[in-house]
Design an enzyme around this catalytic site. Structure first.
Site, short mmCIF file in Angstrom:
data_model
loop_
_atom_site.label_atom_id
_atom_site.label_comp_id
_atom_site.label_asym_id
_atom_site.label_seq_id
_atom_site.Cartn_x
_atom_site.Cartn_y
_atom_site.Cartn_z
N ASN A 130 0.83 -1.21 0.00
CA ASN A 130 0.00 0.00 0.00
C ASN A 130 0.86 1.26 0.00
O ASN A 130 1.99 1.24 0.48
CB ASN A 130 -0.93 0.01 1.22
CG ASN A 130 -1.86 -1.19 1.21
OD1 ASN A 130 -2.05 -1.81 0.17
ND2 ASN A 130 -2.40 -1.54 2.36
N HIS A 147 5.99 -0.43 -2.77
CA HIS A 147 5.62 0.31 -3.98
C HIS A 147 5.62 1.82 -3.79
O HIS A 147 4.96 2.52 -4.56
CB HIS A 147 4.24 -0.16 -4.45
CG HIS A 147 4.21 -1.61 -4.81
ND1 HIS A 147 3.10 -2.40 -4.63
CD2 HIS A 147 5.17 -2.44 -5.29
CE1 HIS A 147 3.38 -3.64 -5.03
NE2 HIS A 147 4.62 -3.69 -5.42
N GLY A 238 -5.17 -9.07 3.31
CA GLY A 238 -5.85 -8.13 2.40
C GLY A 238 -5.16 -7.95 1.07
O GLY A 238 -5.05 -6.83 0.58
C1 BV8 Z 1 7.88 -5.72 -12.10
C2 BV8 Z 1 1.74 1.29 -6.72
C3 BV8 Z 1 9.70 -6.13 -13.50
C4 BV8 Z 1 1.06 2.18 -7.72
C5 BV8 Z 1 1.36 -0.98 -7.55
C6 BV8 Z 1 2.47 -11.58 -15.83
C7 BV8 Z 1 2.78 -12.46 -14.82
C8 BV8 Z 1 3.49 -12.04 -13.71
C9 BV8 Z 1 3.88 -10.72 -13.58
C10 BV8 Z 1 3.55 -9.85 -14.58
C11 BV8 Z 1 2.84 -10.26 -15.70
N1 BV8 Z 1 2.66 -9.19 -16.49
C12 BV8 Z 1 3.24 -8.11 -15.90
C13 BV8 Z 1 3.79 -8.52 -14.76
C14 BV8 Z 1 4.50 -7.70 -13.80
C15 BV8 Z 1 3.54 -6.85 -12.99
C16 BV8 Z 1 2.38 -7.63 -12.42
O1 BV8 Z 1 2.52 -8.33 -11.45
N2 BV8 Z 1 1.23 -7.50 -13.07
C17 BV8 Z 1 0.06 -8.20 -12.60
C18 BV8 Z 1 -1.17 -7.35 -12.87
C19 BV8 Z 1 0.00 -9.55 -13.29
N3 BV8 Z 1 4.35 -6.38 -11.90
C20 BV8 Z 1 5.05 -5.28 -12.08
O2 BV8 Z 1 5.04 -4.60 -13.06
C21 BV8 Z 1 5.97 -4.94 -10.91
N4 BV8 Z 1 7.26 -4.74 -11.45
O3 BV8 Z 1 7.49 -6.83 -12.26
O4 BV8 Z 1 9.01 -5.27 -12.60
C22 BV8 Z 1 10.92 -5.39 -13.73
C23 BV8 Z 1 12.05 -5.82 -13.06
C24 BV8 Z 1 13.20 -5.12 -13.28
C25 BV8 Z 1 13.19 -3.99 -14.10
C26 BV8 Z 1 12.02 -3.56 -14.72
C27 BV8 Z 1 10.87 -4.26 -14.53
C28 BV8 Z 1 5.53 -3.67 -10.24
C29 BV8 Z 1 4.20 -3.89 -9.61
C30 BV8 Z 1 3.86 -2.70 -8.73
C31 BV8 Z 1 2.73 -1.93 -9.33
N5 BV8 Z 1 2.34 -0.87 -8.41
N6 BV8 Z 1 1.06 -0.01 -6.67
C32 BV8 Z 1 -0.32 2.57 -7.27
O5 BV8 Z 1 -0.83 2.08 -6.26
O6 BV8 Z 1 -0.91 3.41 -7.99
S1 BV8 Z 1 0.49 -2.41 -7.54
C33 BV8 Z 1 -0.93 -2.16 -6.68
O7 BV8 Z 1 -1.80 -3.19 -7.06
C34 BV8 Z 1 -0.77 -2.34 -5.20
O8 BV8 Z 1 0.43 -1.80 -4.73
C35 BV8 Z 1 -0.82 -3.82 -5.01
O9 BV8 Z 1 0.42 -4.41 -5.18
C36 BV8 Z 1 -1.70 -4.21 -6.14
C37 BV8 Z 1 -3.10 -4.39 -5.63
O10 BV8 Z 1 -3.13 -5.59 -5.09
P1 BV8 Z 1 -3.80 -5.79 -3.67
O11 BV8 Z 1 -3.11 -4.93 -2.68
O12 BV8 Z 1 -3.80 -7.23 -3.45
O13 BV8 Z 1 -5.27 -5.22 -3.81
P2 BV8 Z 1 -6.51 -5.93 -4.55
O14 BV8 Z 1 -7.57 -4.90 -4.68
O15 BV8 Z 1 -6.02 -6.65 -5.75
O16 BV8 Z 1 -6.98 -7.05 -3.51
C38 BV8 Z 1 -7.52 -6.66 -2.27
C39 BV8 Z 1 -7.69 -7.93 -1.48
O17 BV8 Z 1 -8.13 -7.58 -0.18
C40 BV8 Z 1 -8.72 -8.85 -2.07
O18 BV8 Z 1 -8.24 -10.18 -2.00
C41 BV8 Z 1 -9.94 -8.67 -1.13
O19 BV8 Z 1 -10.67 -9.88 -1.00
C42 BV8 Z 1 -9.27 -8.35 0.16
N7 BV8 Z 1 -10.06 -7.51 1.06
C43 BV8 Z 1 -10.91 -6.50 0.74
N8 BV8 Z 1 -11.41 -5.96 1.87
C44 BV8 Z 1 -10.85 -6.64 2.91
C45 BV8 Z 1 -10.00 -7.63 2.41
N9 BV8 Z 1 -9.29 -8.46 3.18
C46 BV8 Z 1 -9.46 -8.34 4.51
N10 BV8 Z 1 -10.25 -7.41 5.09
C47 BV8 Z 1 -10.96 -6.55 4.32
N11 BV8 Z 1 -11.77 -5.65 4.92
#
Ligand code: BV8
Ligand code: ZN
Length: 298
Positions: A130, A147, A238
């Site tokens: 976060n 991040h 979360g």
């Molecule tokens: C990188 C900052 C390489 C910005 C964020 C294919 C396969 C694997 C990887 C990739 C792929 N294609 C692309 C990639 C890489 C990519 C990636 O993973 N993509 C995903 C979409 C597949 N990753 C990247 O690009 C990363 N960098 O790989 O670099 C590289 C290496 C060297 C040199 C160059 C490049 C960078 C990723 C970081 C991106 N930035 N945030 C901003 O916020 O604006 S990511 C952002 O989204 C968050 O930081 C977080 O990481 C993500 C969100 O995920 P969650 O936090 O899990 O939130 P979400 O809403 O998804 O889920 C919420 C959960 O909470 C749910 O499960 C829900 O049920 C639960 N919940 C809800 N309420 C509650 C609860 N639980 C408990 N209590 C509650 N009340």
């Protein structure tokens, strides 16, 4: 002949069911709390879900859209290069939302546990995806922000990073950033967007966050490696475990045979690799899970 084949098939089916049963995480809170009371080095990995009860929309939940975009459409260097005004409206909106929110009992339970355990010579480290700084506001020390944060900006030229809590961050963004799909883009001239404050620079500044396609800070990653190596208990709270490399961290700890407990409203793609899964809002489950245990010695 047929009878033997059927009984073999049923036997295989039963052993598969037993195996599946074995990989089912436990939801036995008392058993988890026994493990928690003995753990010396606890890592708590958090995602957007821990801030949901503070009123901050998660990425994949209902609030996952801003205007017509998903966060990951705008959280990229390409989007910023194409339209810095739009991306700054998106981040300015999120800054203003976070500035009006407070940590919830989930954040507070973690902060209280960190303090209590420190008094017992035990460590609790938070590694968060976060960028809302709510763990800091709840009083948690030494948070590892994978991040970055909404409240730092980085110069696109000299890369100087500064903290910036101004609301709005620049006058041109006042009243801008409305999230509704038909809101007009503000088309703010670049000169009026956040700028570098270094003498002789003054270039366009960007949010100091890790965008999709950008690598995480190498020092942060080596610190994370170190903490994951040292921990003897891991909580993952979360997060949908979709975004890499953060999504790999808890499964890697589980592979070392260290107990991992997932706290989420629902199961995720990683759930079956964990020993425990506690279903429900983290603001309710964490205060129970992290409460003082009778076996704890102060
Ligand atoms: C990188 C900052 C390489 C910005 C964020 C294919 C396969 C694997 C990887 C990739 C792929 N294609 C692309 C990639 C890489 C990519 C990636 O993973 N993509 C995903 C979409 C597949 N990753 C990247 O690009 C990363 N960098 O790989 O670099 C590289 C290496 C060297 C040199 C160059 C490049 C960078 C990723 C970081 C991106 N930035 N945030 C901003 O916020 O604006 S990511 C952002 O989204 C968050 O930081 C977080 O990481 C993500 C969100 O995920 P969650 O936090 O899990 O939130 P979400 O809403 O998804 O889920 C919420 C959960 O909470 C749910 O499960 C829900 O049920 C639960 N919940 C809800 N309420 C509650 C609860 N639980 C408990 N209590 C509650 N009340
Ligand atoms: Zn600069």
């Amino acid at each position: 002949m047929f009878a033997t084949a059927t009984s073999n098939f049923l036997r295989r089916l039963k052993s598969l069911a037993v195996m599946a049963e074995r990989s089912r995480p436990s939801s036995d809170m008392a058993a988890f709390r026994e493990v928690f009371s003995k753990a010396k080095y606890i890592v708590v990995l958090t995602g957007a879900g821990i801030s949901a009860e503070s009123g901050i929309p998660t990425f994949r939940g209902a609030g996952g859209y801003w205007r017509r975009w998903k966060a990951q459409d705008l959280a990229t260097p390409q989007a910023f290069g194409r339209n810095p005004s739009l991306v700054w409206e998106f981040y300015s909106y999120r800054r203003e939302v976070v500035l009006s929110k407070m940590p919830n009992p989930g954040h507070e339970a973690i902060a209280a546990a960190q303090k209590r355990l420190a008094g017992q010579g035990r460590k609790l480290v938070v590694i968060t995806q976060n960028i809302d700084r709510l763990h800091h506001s709840a009083g948690t020390d030494d948070v590892i922000e994978l991040h970055g944060t909404l409240f730092k900006v980085r110069c696109t030229e000299c890369e100087t990073v500064r903290e910036d809590w101004n609301s709005p961050i620049v006058p041109a963004l006042a009243g801008k950033g409305a999230p509704d799909p038909d809101a007009e883009d503000a088309r703010i001239p670049e000169a009026d967007l956040p700028r570098c404050n270094q003498a002789g620079c003054g270039a366009l500044a960007r949010p100091h966050v890790v965008w999709f396609g950008e690598g995480l800070d190498s020092e942060v990653l080596s610190r994370v490696d170190d903490e994951l190596e040292k921990c003897d208990l891991c909580l993952v709270v979360g997060t949908s475990s979709v975004v890499y490399p953060a999504a790999m961290f808890a499964p890697l700890v589980a592979q070392r045979g260290v107990p991992v407990a997932e706290f989420n409203l629902e199961e995720t793609s990683a759930t079956t690799s964990f020993g425990y899964h506690f279903s429900g809002p983290a603001g309710q489950t964490l205060p129970v899970a992290l409460a003082p245990h009778p076996d704890e010695k102060d």
